[in-house]
Design a protein around this motif. Structure first.
Motif, PDB file in Angstrom:
ATOM      1  N   ALA A  38      35.141  -4.776 -68.345  1.00  0.00           N
ATOM      2  CA  ALA A  38      35.270  -5.302 -66.981  1.00  0.00           C
ATOM      3  C   ALA A  38      36.555  -4.818 -66.322  1.00  0.00           C
ATOM      4  O   ALA A  38      36.547  -4.373 -65.173  1.00  0.00           O
ATOM      5  N   ALA A  39      37.669  -4.874 -67.052  1.00  0.00           N
ATOM      6  CA  ALA A  39      38.957  -4.467 -66.480  1.00  0.00           C
ATOM      7  C   ALA A  39      38.975  -2.963 -66.191  1.00  0.00           C
ATOM      8  O   ALA A  39      39.463  -2.536 -65.139  1.00  0.00           O
ATOM      9  N   ALA A  40      38.431  -2.174 -67.110  1.00  0.00           N
ATOM     10  CA  ALA A  40      38.391  -0.717 -66.898  1.00  0.00           C
ATOM     11  C   ALA A  40      37.511  -0.381 -65.697  1.00  0.00           C
ATOM     12  O   ALA A  40      37.846   0.490 -64.889  1.00  0.00           O
ATOM     13  N   TYR A  41      36.391  -1.081 -65.561  1.00  0.00           N
ATOM     14  CA  TYR A  41      35.495  -0.857 -64.434  1.00  0.00           C
ATOM     15  C   TYR A  41      36.184  -1.185 -63.109  1.00  0.00           C
ATOM     16  O   TYR A  41      36.109  -0.419 -62.148  1.00  0.00           O
ATOM     17  N   ILE A  42      36.881  -2.320 -63.070  1.00  0.00           N
ATOM     18  CA  ILE A  42      37.593  -2.700 -61.844  1.00  0.00           C
ATOM     19  C   ILE A  42      38.668  -1.666 -61.517  1.00  0.00           C
ATOM     20  O   ILE A  42      38.804  -1.241 -60.367  1.00  0.00           O
ATOM     21  N   ALA A  43      39.435  -1.252 -62.531  1.00  0.00           N
ATOM     22  CA  ALA A  43      40.488  -0.250 -62.305  1.00  0.00           C
ATOM     23  C   ALA A  43      39.875   1.044 -61.770  1.00  0.00           C
ATOM     24  O   ALA A  43      40.385   1.631 -60.808  1.00  0.00           O
ATOM     25  N   TRP A  55      46.145  -3.065 -58.085  1.00  0.00           N
ATOM     26  CA  TRP A  55      45.104  -3.584 -58.974  1.00  0.00           C
ATOM     27  C   TRP A  55      44.733  -2.568 -60.042  1.00  0.00           C
ATOM     28  O   TRP A  55      44.318  -2.945 -61.141  1.00  0.00           O
ATOM     29  N   ILE A  56      44.843  -1.285 -59.723  1.00  0.00           N
ATOM     30  CA  ILE A  56      44.528  -0.238 -60.710  1.00  0.00           C
ATOM     31  C   ILE A  56      45.419  -0.423 -61.941  1.00  0.00           C
ATOM     32  O   ILE A  56      44.938  -0.394 -63.079  1.00  0.00           O
ATOM     33  N   TRP A  57      46.701  -0.601 -61.707  1.00  0.00           N
ATOM     34  CA  TRP A  57      47.656  -0.753 -62.815  1.00  0.00           C
ATOM     35  C   TRP A  57      47.481  -2.074 -63.541  1.00  0.00           C
ATOM     36  O   TRP A  57      47.565  -2.140 -64.771  1.00  0.00           O
TER      37      TRP A  57
END
Length: 98
Positions: A38-43, A55-57
């Motif tokens: 989920a976090a990788a997808y959002i980034a 938000w990327i970082w």
């Protein structure tokens, strides 16, 4: 926006909140997989739309912290705080996306 239903952000948040309780080790492997994905997808999605976004970082860091391939080992008490903080992060972000 991310091209996803923001309600999907509730899934990693719920999994993280449950992670604050003592559960079998297999649950935490599942937690790591879901949160990392989920976090990788959002980034990644954020990078596609706004290369300057912080938000990327933030979510890139979350993906690294929870990644199941090279696990970071911390005390259970520390993970409880991290799990709850990450849950709040996903919930807060769900309010930011349209």
């Amino acid at each position: 926006a991310l091209g996803m239903d923001k309600k999907l952000l509730y899934i990693p948040a719920a999994i993280l909140i449950l992670g604050a309780f003592p559960l079998p080790i297999g649950y935490y492997t599942f937690l790591r997989l879901v949160v990392t994905a989920a976090a990788a997808y959002i980034a990644y999605q954020t990078f596609q739309t706004d290369k300057q976004s912080g938000w990327i970082w933030i979510f890139g860091f979350v993906a690294i912290l929870f990644n199941p391939l090279i696990p970071i080992y911390l005390d259970k008490e520390i993970w409880m705080v991290i799990d709850l903080a990450a849950a709040v992060l996903f919930l807060f972000y769900s309010r930011k996306v349209s």
